[in-house]
Enzyme design. Sequence first.
Site, PDB file in Angstrom:
ATOM      1  N   CYS A 270      51.064  95.603  37.412  1.00  0.00           N
ATOM      2  CA  CYS A 270      49.943  96.332  36.374  1.00  0.00           C
ATOM      3  C   CYS A 270      50.014  97.889  35.374  1.00  0.00           C
ATOM      4  O   CYS A 270      50.249  99.113  36.637  1.00  0.00           O
ATOM      5  CB  CYS A 270      48.610  96.689  36.571  1.00  0.00           C
ATOM      6  SG  CYS A 270      46.879  97.086  35.605  1.00  0.00           S
TER       7      CYS A 270
ATOM      8  N   ARG B 126      46.756 100.688  34.765  1.00  0.00           N
ATOM      9  CA  ARG B 126      45.594 101.380  36.608  1.00  0.00           C
ATOM     10  C   ARG B 126      44.949 102.690  36.657  1.00  0.00           C
ATOM     11  O   ARG B 126      44.525 103.287  37.591  1.00  0.00           O
ATOM     12  CB  ARG B 126      46.492 100.918  37.272  1.00  0.00           C
ATOM     13  CG  ARG B 126      46.955  99.736  37.948  1.00  0.00           C
ATOM     14  CD  ARG B 126      48.310  99.884  39.769  1.00  0.00           C
ATOM     15  NE  ARG B 126      49.363 100.204  38.919  1.00  0.00           N
ATOM     16  CZ  ARG B 126      50.286 100.144  39.536  1.00  0.00           C
ATOM     17  NH1 ARG B 126      49.928 100.210  40.664  1.00  0.00           N
ATOM     18  NH2 ARG B 126      51.979 100.308  39.537  1.00  0.00           N
TER      19      ARG B 126
ATOM     20  N   TRP C  59      42.281  95.262  29.258  1.00  0.00           N
ATOM     21  CA  TRP C  59      42.290  93.993  27.683  1.00  0.00           C
ATOM     22  C   TRP C  59      43.601  94.222  27.328  1.00  0.00           C
ATOM     23  O   TRP C  59      44.616  94.738  28.565  1.00  0.00           O
ATOM     24  CB  TRP C  59      41.275  95.860  26.509  1.00  0.00           C
ATOM     25  CG  TRP C  59      42.179  96.939  27.634  1.00  0.00           C
ATOM     26  CD1 TRP C  59      42.920  97.840  27.218  1.00  0.00           C
ATOM     27  CD2 TRP C  59      40.561  97.598  28.457  1.00  0.00           C
ATOM     28  NE1 TRP C  59      43.200  98.994  27.976  1.00  0.00           N
ATOM     29  CE2 TRP C  59      41.630  98.748  28.882  1.00  0.00           C
ATOM     30  CE3 TRP C  59      39.720  98.144  29.225  1.00  0.00           C
ATOM     31  CZ2 TRP C  59      41.404  99.840  29.323  1.00  0.00           C
ATOM     32  CZ3 TRP C  59      39.405  98.578  29.659  1.00  0.00           C
ATOM     33  CH2 TRP C  59      39.911  99.748  29.948  1.00  0.00           C
TER      34      TRP C  59
ATOM     35  N   GLU D 113      51.461  92.030  24.510  1.00  0.00           N
ATOM     36  CA  GLU D 113      51.105  90.759  25.168  1.00  0.00           C
ATOM     37  C   GLU D 113      51.533  89.818  24.392  1.00  0.00           C
ATOM     38  O   GLU D 113      51.759  88.140  24.855  1.00  0.00           O
ATOM     39  CB  GLU D 113      50.463  91.344  25.943  1.00  0.00           C
ATOM     40  CG  GLU D 113      50.204  92.261  26.748  1.00  0.00           C
ATOM     41  CD  GLU D 113      52.178  91.946  27.934  1.00  0.00           C
ATOM     42  OE1 GLU D 113      52.343  90.853  27.928  1.00  0.00           O
ATOM     43  OE2 GLU D 113      52.840  93.056  28.251  1.00  0.00           O
TER      44      GLU D 113
END
Length: 585
Positions: A68, A71, A239, A244
């Site tokens: 991730c 974070r 979010w 992406e």
Amino acid sequence: MSRAVPSRSRTDQLRECGRFFAQPELGHLPPDRGMAALHELAGEGTYQHSLEELGIGARLAWRNHDRCVGRKHWRALDVLDARTKTTAAGIAQACWEHLERATNGGAVRSMITIGPPADADGRAFRILNSQLIRYAGYRTRGGIVGDPANLELTELAMDLGWSATGGPFDVLPLMIHTPDDTIRYFLVPPELVMEVPISHPEFSWFAELGLKWHAVPAVSNMDLEIGGITYPCAPFNGWYVSSEIGRNLGDTDRYDMLPAIADRMNLDCSSDRTLWRDQSLIELSRAILHSYRQSRVHLVDHHTVARQFVDHVDREHAAGRTCPTDWSWVNPPLSASLTPTFHRYFDPPESDARPAFLRRDTALPVVGAIAQDPPTTPMPQRVPPRDQPAAQAETVSPAAPTVPLMSSARSAAAGEARSAAVADSRPAAVADARPAAGVEGRPAAVADARPAAVTDARPAAVATPGPELTVVRESPPERTAPTVFGAAADTAILRESVRARPEAFPPLGEETLFVGDLESVGELEPDSEMPLDAEVSADSSPAPALAPSPAPEPDEDEPASADLELSLSAEHRSLWRRMIRSKRT
């Protein structure tokens, strides 16, 4: 057979429990809470987290997730407690509340909804969708319509009775696998699905492509492990990063829109050397950023999130913690070398880090005939009951009949019938759909894009059509009574936990040390960026936190740990008495 949680030894569970309650973020809990949890886990195979422990565990799992890039905001995760839900309809209702809160009118909030844990036999509720909002993918005579990443999930939904429309952006129903080997599906309420139509700040024709994407990337096919307890139903979201969504719409094994964009831009596509793909992706990314800003829906660009992640890593190191990171996941697919994450190495991933979100690599179940009155086995209610409106869990509509699993494979004729039934209703934007045969060779590793703050949304189970799955019912293994701290490994776990935070394990005090045993976990200073008491919500009124019974005052000649001492082997009983004597002296 119900897809049970992968079995772990009791020793592993006890170790994770001890390490969890030794976390500095739990240092304010009553000193006997850690020992009470260890006792209950050793004797019953499970224990109950308080709301506060649940919230802190979920946030630590986000902080530990090595894939991730978002974070930095781990302390801001809000928790919705749905552990009292014992039906699929109740789980679905909790997911609707999750979507409403997380969407927040476009100001997306990081949220997690935690359902009931797996029972002693590993049975549990599981959401089969990789995310709460997923677009369907259809095989047609002319090619693939919709999202190729969700072909098998779409076929499963149609087997369950879902009426597909054959469009490129049809929201799939939420499919829930229950502990009694049945699957139920629920249509996602349209008012909870915020979507953003994609337009371009300069090219007016871009809107004619008919592209859009949703606001909340709520991952729903990962297990959450906290202190030795597994929560298989725990959808969570952060979010999106703009790159992406660019991958979702641009990758060749997804919507593959770059050729259509290049065609409208009159680019030279005769060779890769003309960089037409790169230019098309740049314009697609500009359109995504522009559209989400125009719609006032929060997302972050890849440059900003990379700077935020580097700042997070520096904060973790300053706090005395490592920051395990998968380098290939925190670097964006677009202009990676222009971001600060590209030019440095990070602490390597730690597969045994806990709490954690764990990927679930299991195939989708096969559906048989519809059962009129299937047997139901409610989950044991581990959480104290709360006052809640009657029938709240069953007022989710519309819902399909409950469907059991079958032991035979899905017939090929049914698959052909589905393909023929779906009309080729693709708009001009997706008229150049890829042939269905091209899907067979897609690697599962690139089946789904990675959402920003919640990471792994790529389900291997729905990415690539494979051989038919045969599901066989089996009886769950019999439980054996555990020996409480009766093995050397269990004693080592106790020692490690005591060394990490001795005040949590009376009557052992800070004077009691275990020289020559496991290395101390160490007391780390918590990050002071923001408090950990972010919002923790229950599905109704808040549940009272678990309050362990106070231990009786120790007698002058008898240690307060007499019950535990009796459960030890002779060798460990001797060790325990030496520890008590060292404390008194």
